[in-house]
Design a protein around this motif. Structure first.
Motif, PDB file in Angstrom:
ATOM      1  N   GLN A  64       0.832  -1.199   0.000  1.00  0.00           N
ATOM      2  CA  GLN A  64       0.000   0.000   0.000  1.00  0.00           C
ATOM      3  C   GLN A  64       0.871   1.255   0.000  1.00  0.00           C
ATOM      4  OE1 GLN A  64      -3.559   0.288  -0.148  1.00  0.00           O
ATOM      5  NE2 GLN A  64      -2.760   2.286  -0.687  1.00  0.00           N
ATOM      6  N   GLU A  65       1.952   1.217   0.792  1.00  0.00           N
ATOM      7  CA  GLU A  65       2.850   2.380   0.845  1.00  0.00           C
ATOM      8  C   GLU A  65       3.571   2.581  -0.489  1.00  0.00           C
ATOM      9  OE1 GLU A  65       3.926   2.191   5.629  1.00  0.00           O
ATOM     10  OE2 GLU A  65       5.159   1.119   4.177  1.00  0.00           O
ATOM     11  N   ILE A  66       3.924   1.475  -1.136  1.00  0.00           N
ATOM     12  CA  ILE A  66       4.553   1.575  -2.459  1.00  0.00           C
ATOM     13  C   ILE A  66       3.574   2.172  -3.465  1.00  0.00           C
ATOM     14  CG2 ILE A  66       5.507   0.242  -4.381  1.00  0.00           C
ATOM     15  CD1 ILE A  66       6.596  -1.735  -2.294  1.00  0.00           C
ATOM     16  N   ALA A  67       2.313   1.719  -3.397  1.00  0.00           N
ATOM     17  CA  ALA A  67       1.288   2.247  -4.306  1.00  0.00           C
ATOM     18  C   ALA A  67       1.108   3.746  -4.103  1.00  0.00           C
ATOM     19  CB  ALA A  67      -0.030   1.507  -4.088  1.00  0.00           C
ATOM     20  N   ASP A  68       1.076   4.183  -2.839  1.00  0.00           N
ATOM     21  CA  ASP A  68       0.940   5.615  -2.555  1.00  0.00           C
ATOM     22  C   ASP A  68       2.149   6.390  -3.064  1.00  0.00           C
ATOM     23  OD1 ASP A  68      -1.422   5.004  -1.329  1.00  0.00           O
ATOM     24  OD2 ASP A  68      -0.591   4.978   0.704  1.00  0.00           O
ATOM     25  N   GLU A  69       3.336   5.816  -2.902  1.00  0.00           N
ATOM     26  CA  GLU A  69       4.566   6.481  -3.330  1.00  0.00           C
ATOM     27  C   GLU A  69       4.607   6.667  -4.840  1.00  0.00           C
ATOM     28  OE1 GLU A  69       8.597   7.945  -2.647  1.00  0.00           O
ATOM     29  OE2 GLU A  69       7.017   7.443  -1.213  1.00  0.00           O
ATOM     30  N   LEU A  70       4.169   5.636  -5.586  1.00  0.00           N
ATOM     31  CA  LEU A  70       4.247   5.672  -7.044  1.00  0.00           C
ATOM     32  C   LEU A  70       2.990   6.212  -7.691  1.00  0.00           C
ATOM     33  CD1 LEU A  70       5.980   2.215  -7.729  1.00  0.00           C
ATOM     34  CD2 LEU A  70       7.038   4.468  -7.540  1.00  0.00           C
ATOM     35  N   GLY A  71       1.914   6.371  -6.888  1.00  0.00           N
ATOM     36  CA  GLY A  71       0.664   6.871  -7.454  1.00  0.00           C
ATOM     37  C   GLY A  71      -0.049   5.861  -8.317  1.00  0.00           C
ATOM     38  N   VAL A  72       0.065   4.574  -7.963  1.00  0.00           N
ATOM     39  CA  VAL A  72      -0.612   3.503  -8.701  1.00  0.00           C
ATOM     40  C   VAL A  72      -1.468   2.708  -7.727  1.00  0.00           C
ATOM     41  CG1 VAL A  72       1.224   3.353 -10.410  1.00  0.00           C
ATOM     42  CG2 VAL A  72       1.316   1.900  -8.381  1.00  0.00           C
ATOM     43  N   SER A  73      -2.215   1.721  -8.239  1.00  0.00           N
ATOM     44  CA  SER A  73      -3.037   0.876  -7.385  1.00  0.00           C
ATOM     45  C   SER A  73      -2.180  -0.229  -6.760  1.00  0.00           C
ATOM     46  CB  SER A  73      -4.166   0.242  -8.194  1.00  0.00           C
ATOM     47  OG  SER A  73      -3.654  -0.665  -9.137  1.00  0.00           O
ATOM     48  N   THR A  74      -2.682  -0.797  -5.655  1.00  0.00           N
ATOM     49  CA  THR A  74      -1.976  -1.921  -5.033  1.00  0.00           C
ATOM     50  C   THR A  74      -1.946  -3.118  -5.975  1.00  0.00           C
ATOM     51  OG1 THR A  74      -4.038  -2.581  -3.951  1.00  0.00           O
ATOM     52  CG2 THR A  74      -2.521  -1.218  -2.681  1.00  0.00           C
ATOM     53  N   ARG A  75      -2.968  -3.232  -6.815  1.00  0.00           N
ATOM     54  CA  ARG A  75      -3.004  -4.328  -7.783  1.00  0.00           C
ATOM     55  C   ARG A  75      -1.830  -4.219  -8.760  1.00  0.00           C
ATOM     56  NH1 ARG A  75      -4.409  -9.440  -8.434  1.00  0.00           N
ATOM     57  NH2 ARG A  75      -5.217  -9.926 -10.493  1.00  0.00           N
ATOM     58  N   ALA A  76      -1.530  -2.997  -9.199  1.00  0.00           N
ATOM     59  CA  ALA A  76      -0.403  -2.791 -10.105  1.00  0.00           C
ATOM     60  C   ALA A  76       0.912  -3.151  -9.421  1.00  0.00           C
ATOM     61  CB  ALA A  76      -0.375  -1.348 -10.582  1.00  0.00           C
ATOM     62  N   VAL A  77       1.034  -2.808  -8.132  1.00  0.00           N
ATOM     63  CA  VAL A  77       2.246  -3.154  -7.383  1.00  0.00           C
ATOM     64  C   VAL A  77       2.399  -4.666  -7.310  1.00  0.00           C
ATOM     65  CG1 VAL A  77       3.373  -3.035  -5.130  1.00  0.00           C
ATOM     66  CG2 VAL A  77       2.216  -1.028  -6.049  1.00  0.00           C
ATOM     67  N   GLU A  78       1.283  -5.358  -7.023  1.00  0.00           N
ATOM     68  CA  GLU A  78       1.336  -6.820  -6.920  1.00  0.00           C
ATOM     69  C   GLU A  78       1.768  -7.444  -8.245  1.00  0.00           C
ATOM     70  OE1 GLU A  78      -2.566  -7.753  -5.655  1.00  0.00           O
ATOM     71  OE2 GLU A  78      -2.313  -6.957  -3.634  1.00  0.00           O
ATOM     72  N   LYS A  79       1.259  -6.924  -9.354  1.00  0.00           N
ATOM     73  CA  LYS A  79       1.623  -7.469 -10.658  1.00  0.00           C
ATOM     74  C   LYS A  79       3.119  -7.249 -10.946  1.00  0.00           C
ATOM     75  CE  LYS A  79      -2.801  -7.353 -13.093  1.00  0.00           C
ATOM     76  NZ  LYS A  79      -3.532  -6.828 -14.259  1.00  0.00           N
TER      77      LYS A  79
END
Length: 902
Positions: free
Chosen positions: A857-872
């Motif tokens: 979630q923190e990575i998603a907030d940092e990059l401005g993407v969804s958590t789903r995108a981070v997981e992929k």
């Protein structure tokens, strides 16, 4: 605990200074119930200056007939005598008495300024009220400040003497708390700052009223709730009983017309309109408006043209003051008024559901219409509730009752299959037509991936014996006959004789199946499934027949499909998933997401050896599964868990299986395979082998011979070999290879050849090369990678071994099987990947942030993407770097630094 009242306190301080100067101010604090008048008054006199005397009096409803009670509360501490006897009605509040009382106060004020605080002016006894009014008119020159509170909307607030006081006073109307004030109060009660959604839930539901907010927060604190986002709905739904009782007491003191309007608003709930509420209360327009105004002044209604209670607890308070019979009559009358006004059926039905019994002739029709609306909205549980109530109201004949039972069963299909079956059985007894009975029976969910209950089988047989279509497969009766036949064949799929009969029936249809109708396709799917379970037909023939069904099956709502899961299962077992892939892709975008589509997609990915994607689809299927799909999706998840060796998922499924799933052959065999997988992972090979052999005996007894669906024999071969039991391992391997050649699916045959080559005299390198050649024609790249790994190990060095192992590394990485990747690299003699694709810029960013210890979630907030995108992106990194997860990624990050930076 006093928030946002600084301006009011400052005004009272100003009044005190004016009193010290002899200007005798009069302040009146007003506002609705619970706005905080009493708390403010208490705070105003809590820390008086040293030269100020504070006199307090608190009026109460039960003391309104206690003459001079407030006078005694105020002046009693100052003088020992000279006051009228408390409660003495024989002493009139004459001009002389009032003058004497003023003189007593004036003597005190001459030496010390006085602040008089009177709470709840509306309940002050009449003689005391006369004196307060007299004092207000004649306080000039006295060093006294009079501060009173007055509740809006109370009947006594309209008394002429109260009006005289109000006319002479400066009015301070208290306003509701802001959102910030609500946050401050939440932190005070619950001990921590509130999440924004929680604060808004409290603020919106209580409209900033401190009393309502205090009550809700006390209730939340007692229940151990925290002010977090996930508790926002709990705060919004809170209905404190203490607040309800206080509101009920307040309403009890109101005139009958006010109580009648409140009862009417409560009866209509969210569906009342001004003209309908007035009609229910049986008031003329003037009386209705006056009562409505009183409720608004009390602060019990929101500021809206349509009367609505401020909070759900107000409705509870209104209804608590009524007897059970009165509540029933009130709700029933509201339903009648709403129906006569032509309001939507679902609104009328909501009121009917709150009544124990009604005898309105229109009730059944309204409830049925409301159920239809609920089904169109995708709310089968609501539809079922309406129809159950309609059955209680129904006094018509058997035909009408049977139709209601059938409608109820339709609503229950996806949420309670057992209830659906029960209600269809009841309806069948009431129907006179054999065609109607057969059509009703077909509404029972088919449970094609499980076993029909004995009661359903008996019902199918009885109805089928009575049913004779007008012509062979002609029109509606013919369609019903085909569906009945399909259900009966499937009901016997655990019986070897029935399974043989189904295969014979399939062969009788020829190579070009009659598939013009849904019933014909349903029958074909069931018969094809018999061929899959028994492997009586080779996989290419099964794939061709299943492909015919798929071509004729329209792409419609996933929830409306019947036997298509069996077609997907057949193509999975036949290693021919390419045909169904495009079909399911289209279907996935036709309607709301459906568990069946995701379960079938999981099978496709599993057949391709793509474990990560298979797990994602299987988990999504489990999230969406209704009652009819929970068992099939669990079986699919079990297959994924076994193939990937996911111990937590295996343990979860085994734990869940004991509580939920019926003991049919498919689920029993799958759970035995799961137990064997878990035992193998924990090093209990002998226990695992015992479970596998028991599973095999049950499957063989039912003539279920397909090792793709239930791979007990391949796993038993490996365990025999590991335990040094060569002879039984070779016997099973010979049997598995013979059956695989008969079945002729590339994945199954390639696996059988590889297992055979594992054993002494099993063919060695030539068999493994044949296995690899066959598996290159298969969609299952995971099976190919296993064969290549075994071949590379067997070759023991050389260019061919190196090339084979490098390919195995690439394939296992792409499949999401890191444990196989590690073995392939170990055999290759290098820990580095062979030809790994460099990470993309986005993937490098994710790896870098993981290294800093950030969550998804923190990575998603940092990059401005969804958590789903981070997981992929993480999944892609795991594959490219050949690691099993976040821990291995962090552990090997420094060693791969140069690679990550490319």
């Amino acid at each position: 605990m006093l928030y946002e009242r600084k301006s009011e306190l400052a005004r009272i301080d100003t009044a005190v200074r004016q009193a010290q100067e002899g200007r005798s101010p009069l302040l009146l604090l007003t506002g609705p119930l619970g706005i905080g008048r009493s708390t403010l008054l208490q705070e105003a006199g809590s820390s008086p200056p040293g030269n100020l005397r504070v006199l307090r009096a608190n009026a109460a409803p039960m003391e309104q007939d206690f003459a001079f009670g407030i006078v005694h509360q105020l002046l009693g501490p100052l003088v020992a005598d000279g006051l009228p006897a408390p409660g003495d009605h024989d002493v009139p509040a004459s001009e002389a008495v009032l003058h004497d009382l003023r003189s007593l106060l004036a003597d005190v004020c001459a030496t010390t300024p006085v602040l008089i605080l009177v709470d709840d002016l509306q309940w002050v006894d009449l003689p005391s009220l006369r004196w307060l009014t007299y004092l207000a008119r004649r306080a000039h020159g006295m060093r006294v400040a009079l501060v009173c509170t007055l509740r809006d909307g109370d009947p006594r607030a309209r008394h002429p003497l109260v009006g005289d006081l109000a006319a002479a006073a400066d009015i301070l109307r208290l306003t509701p708390l802001s959102l910030d004030g609500t946050r401050a109060l939440i932190q005070h009660h619950l001990g921590e700052p509130a999440d924004d959604s929680y604060a808004r839930a409290c603020h919106d539901s209580c409209a900033g009223n401190p009393l309502f907010l205090h009550s809700v927060l006390r209730d939340q604190a007692l229940n151990g709730h925290r002010p977090t986002a996930d508790q926002a709905d709990q705060a919004r739904a809170s209905r404190p009983t203490q607040l309800r009782d206080r509101l009920a007491g307040c309403l009890h003191d109101q005139p009958g017309s006010v109580r009648d309007v409140a009862a009417a608003i409560a009866a209509f709930g969210d569906h009342g309109e001004p003209d309908l509420i007035q009609r229910h209360a049986r008031l003329d327009t003037i009386s209705y408006q006056r009562a409505l105004r009183a409720l608004r002044h009390l602060g019990l209604l929101v500021l809206h043209d349509t009367p609505r209670f401020l909070h759900r607890v107000v409705r509870d308070a209104v209804e608590s003051a009524l007897t059970i019979a009165e509540r029933e009559r009130s709700r029933d009358a509201a339903a009648e008024i709403l129906h006569q006004a032509g309001r939507p059926a679902e609104h009328v039905a909501e009121l009917l559901m709150a009544v124990t019994a009604t005898h309105r002739p229109w009730a059944v029709g309204v409830l049925r219409t409301a159920a239809e609306v609920a089904l169109r909205r995708g709310e089968p549980a609501a539809a079922a509730r309406h129809l159950r109530r309609a059955l209680l109201e129904c006094t018509a004949g058997d035909g009408e009752r049977a139709r209601l039972l059938i409608d109820l069963a339709k609503a229950e299909r996806g949420i309670d299959p057992a209830a659906c079956e029960r209600h269809i059985s009841q309806a069948v007894r009431l129907l006179s037509s054999a065609t109607d009975r057969a059509a009703a029976t077909l509404l029972i969910p088919p449970s094609y991936l499980g076993e029909a209950t004995p009661s359903v089988v008996d019902l199918l047989r009885n109805v089928s014996e009575d049913f004779e279509p007008a012509g062979p497969q002609q029109g509606c009766p013919g369609e019903i006959a085909l569906r009945l036949e399909a259900r009966l064949w499937h009901a016997g799929h655990e019986n070897p004789a029935e399974l043989t009969g189904a295969v014979k029936r399939l062969r009788s249809l020829g190579s070009s199946l009659p598939l013009e109708t849904g019933g014909a396709r349903e029958l074909a799917a069931v018969l094809i499934n018999a061929g899959v379970l028994s492997t009586a037909l080779p996989a290419p023939d099964i794939a061709a027949l299943a492909g015919q069904v798929l071509e004729r099956e329209p792409v419609t709502s996933a929830g409306a499909r019947t036997a298509l899961p069996l077609v997907a299962l057949a193509l999975y077992a036949a290693d021919a998933v390419g045909a169904i892939n495009a079909h399911l892709f289209c279907e996935q975008h036709t309607d709301r997401p459906h568990a069946g589509v995701y379960a079938e997609n999981a099978l496709i990915q599993l057949a391709r050896g793509r474990l990560t994607e298979a797990r994602e689809h299987a988990d999504r299927a489990a999230e969406l599964a209704d009652a009819d799909w929970r068992e099939p999706t669990a079986v699919v998840r079990a297959a994924v868990a076994m193939e990937s060796g996911d111990i937590p998922l295996i343990e979860h499924l085994l734990k869940d299986s004991g509580k939920r799933w019926p003991a049919n052959l498919a689920t029993t065999a799958m759970w035995q395979l799961l137990e064997a997988s878990l035992d193998t992972r924990h090093g209990r090979d002998a226990d695992a082998l015992k479970s596998l052999l028991a599973c095999g005996r049950q499957l063989d007894a039912a003539s279920w011979r397909n090792s793709t669906l239930f791979p007990w024999r391949p796993r038993a071969i490996v365990l025999h070999h590991r335990l040094g039991e060569t002879r039984p391992a070779l016997a099973l391997a010979d049997e598995e290879l013979a059956r695989a050649r008969q079945w002729a699916a590339p994945a199954a045959l390639g696996r059988a050849l590889r297992l055979h080559a594992l054993l002494p005299g099993g063919g060695g390198v030539p068999a493994l090369r044949e296995s690899a050649e066959i598996l290159r024609t298969s969609a299952n790249t995971l099976e190919l990678s296993r064969t290549l790994l075994q071949l590379g190990r067997t070759l023991e060095g050389g260019k061919e071994a190196e090339a084979v192992l490098r390919e195995a590394v690439d394939l296992t990485t792409a499949c999401g099987a890191p444990w196989l990747t590690e073995r392939a690299r170990a055999a290759l003699g290098s820990a580095a990947p062979s030809q790994e694709a460099p990470l993309t810029h986005g993937e490098r960013q994710v790896v870098s942030l993981v290294g800093r210890g950030l969550t998804n979630q923190e990575i998603a907030d940092e990059l401005g993407v969804s958590t789903r995108a981070v997981e992929k992106r993480l999944t892609s990194c795991y594959r490219k770097l050949g690691v099993a997860g976040r821990r291995e990624l962090l552990g090997g990050r420094s060693a791969r630094g140069a690679f990550v930076s490319r």
